[in-house]
Design an enzyme around this catalytic site. Structure first.
Site, PDB file in Angstrom:
ATOM      1  N   LYS A  16       0.762  -1.173  -0.472  1.00  0.00           N
ATOM      2  CA  LYS A  16      -0.136   0.159  -0.507  1.00  0.00           C
ATOM      3  C   LYS A  16       1.057   1.276   0.248  1.00  0.00           C
ATOM      4  O   LYS A  16       0.413   2.333  -1.011  1.00  0.00           O
ATOM      5  CB  LYS A  16      -0.713  -0.278   0.900  1.00  0.00           C
ATOM      6  CG  LYS A  16      -1.714  -1.336   1.426  1.00  0.00           C
ATOM      7  CD  LYS A  16      -2.303  -1.194   3.005  1.00  0.00           C
ATOM      8  CE  LYS A  16      -1.077  -1.575   4.146  1.00  0.00           C
ATOM      9  NZ  LYS A  16      -0.661  -2.403   4.277  1.00  0.00           N
ATOM     10  N   GLN A 232      -1.998  -2.352   7.722  1.00  0.00           N
ATOM     11  CA  GLN A 232      -2.741  -3.704   7.701  1.00  0.00           C
ATOM     12  C   GLN A 232      -3.137  -4.074   6.461  1.00  0.00           C
ATOM     13  O   GLN A 232      -3.823  -3.327   5.593  1.00  0.00           O
ATOM     14  CB  GLN A 232      -3.480  -3.926   9.257  1.00  0.00           C
ATOM     15  CG  GLN A 232      -2.548  -4.038  10.254  1.00  0.00           C
ATOM     16  CD  GLN A 232      -2.041  -2.697  11.421  1.00  0.00           C
ATOM     17  OE1 GLN A 232      -2.841  -2.079  10.899  1.00  0.00           O
ATOM     18  NE2 GLN A 232      -1.174  -1.893  11.704  1.00  0.00           N
TER      19      GLN A 232
END
Ligand code: GDP
Length: 446
Positions: A16, A232
């Site tokens: 990400k 996460q």
């Protein structure tokens, strides 16, 4: 311009940080909405002048784009020592942080006792329960969220009023010492030392603190584009993951609204970051895990060792049952498939499309309850692999047909197109589009 939220679609570590870094070029603001310094978002760049790799734990992945404001939202739990340390390291690289970083006055603080309680709890779990420790990172994240929801947390805003801070801290530490000593037999903490340490943070953190929800909503009213960054992954969400082997916050799309204080109507795009295979750190069920040679090959080729803890990540085949579930929970409007290069030379590739339940029944439903999930058997489709090194590709069309078929399989199963495909850790190793040519892919903000 609205909010684009970037979400990990698996168990985290999907890449990400790299994507957000890239999107920051055209974003007006980049904002992190949950988690704490347990996250590790790796950014690599080589702009001809310098080549760097940096692992961000708290500061949003837009910080390496001069001029882009970065927000740590109220949904994050903030370790003041960790954030100050990170600021110093980034400034040492020549980037201005003070003018651009904004920290929510409502974010909760990680205190030394949170780390201590977490260590004591994990040790007790390993000894006393059948299912063992959760495998947390030891950064105090879980206990800080526990205090937040038990309404006894200490927030950033408290740092700005030293007398209030002293009173709240003294009370909190007395309580924690009772637990540490009485329940876990651990050493008690020194009240004066901690009070002194946190009072000292007050001065340092003051320039960054503001009402970030107001700031972001003003930016939206001015037509600005916000990239919201999750930490996460969706399968670790406290509500939607395999509870209790989850994180203590909401990496899923809803966490963006509560963690930043922006309205759901402002979120226009939800980008699901999908690693081309699966990894998981920590304990908990992982249906497609490969414990043998192929798993080891993936770990080595993908460098699958935790960015925050250095722990080896568990590796396995892509799990489309789990991904279909997170695509529906998050409403992905597009995907970014990462680490496709890691699959090169692996031979035939397996992709899980269904689970066989213990009674023999086949399902496409992802059971989030641990007791079922740890007993499912993955059912695979086998796809042809490719041998060529794809890290030098510059267009989706340059990819071998097998790699494009692999992407197409993912897009078809999830019914969402890939807006981008990542084929290496560096900024330029991102291709526009997936199996389809970029022109047919959904509009990519960027
Ligand atoms: P995040 O927490 O989701 O940002 O992911 P991490 O930073 O923990 O892990 C992703 C790792 O993969 C980092 O080391 C990245 O530099 C690296 N990475 C990201 N995209 C790619 C890619 O497409 N190929 C390869 N080989 N590595 C990548």
């Amino acid at each position: 311009m609205p909010v684009t939220v970037v979400i990990g679609s698996q168990w985290g570590d999907e890449g990400k940080g790299k994507l957000v870094d890239l999107m920051s070029e055209k974003a007006d603001v980049v904002a992190r909405y949950q988690g704490g310094a347990n996250a590790g978002h790796t950014i690599c760049w080589d702009d001809g002048e310098r080549s760097e790799e940096f692992v961000l734990h708290l500061i949003p992945s837009g910080i390496f784009h001069e001029g882009t404001p970065c927000v740590i939202g109220n949904g994050v739990v903030l370790d003041p020592a960790a954030v100050l340390d990170e600021i110093e390291q980034i400034e040492a690289l020549g980037y201005d942080v003070e003018e651009r970083l904004k920290i929510s006055h409502n974010a909760h603080l990680i205190m030394p006792y949170h780390k201590q309680v977490e260590a004591a709890q994990e040790a007790a779990r390993s000894e006393n329960t059948d299912d063992g420790a959760i495998g947390t990172t030891g950064r105090g994240i879980g206990p800080a969220y526990t205090d937040k929801f038990a309404r006894r947390g200490i927030r950033v805003v408290d740092l700005l009023r030293p007398e209030v801070l002293r009173t709240k801290l003294t009370r909190a530490i007395e309580d924690k010492n009772a637990v540490l000593k009485g329940v876990y037999g651990a050493e008690p903490l020194d009240v004066d030392e901690i009070v002194e340490e946190y009072v000292a943070f007050d001065e340092k953190i003051d320039p960054y603190v503001t009402d970030t929800s107001q700031y972001l909503n003003r930016a939206l009213a001015e037509g600005k584009h916000i990239v919201a960054e999750g930490a996460q992954g969706s399968l670790l969400d406290v509500d939607f993951g395999s509870y209790p082997f989850v994180t203590s916050s909401h990496p899923t799309a809803g966490g963006c609204c509560t963690g930043l204080g922006v309205p759901p109507t402002a979120v226009e795009r939800a980008v699901g970051v999908v690693k081309a295979y699966s990894t998981r750190v920590g304990n908990g069920p992982f249906p497609t895990e490969l414990t043998g040679e192929t798993g080891e090959q993936l770990r080595e080729a993908g460098g699958e060792f935790g960015a925050t803890t250095g722990r080896p990540r568990r590796c396995g085949w892509l799990d489309l049952v789990a991904l279909a579930y997170t695509a529906s929970v998050n409403g992905f409007t597009e995907l970014t498939v990462t680490k496709l290069d890691v699959l090169s030379g692996l031979g035939e590739l397996k992709v899980c499309t269904r689970y066989r339940l213990p009674g023999g029944e086949e399902t496409r439903r992802f059971p989030s309850e641990v007791e079922t999930l740890e007993n499912v058997e993955p059912i695979y489709e086998t796809l042809p692999g490719w041998d060529d090194d794809i890290t030098g590709a510059r267009e989706a069309e340059d990819l071998p047909s097998e790699a494009r078929d692999y992407l197409r399989f993912i897009e078809d199963e999830l019914d969402v197109n890939a807006g981008r495909t990542s084929i290496g850790p560096r900024r330029e190793q991102v291709l526009e589009g997936g199996a389809a040519a970029p022109a047919q892919a959904p509009a990519v903000a960027s």
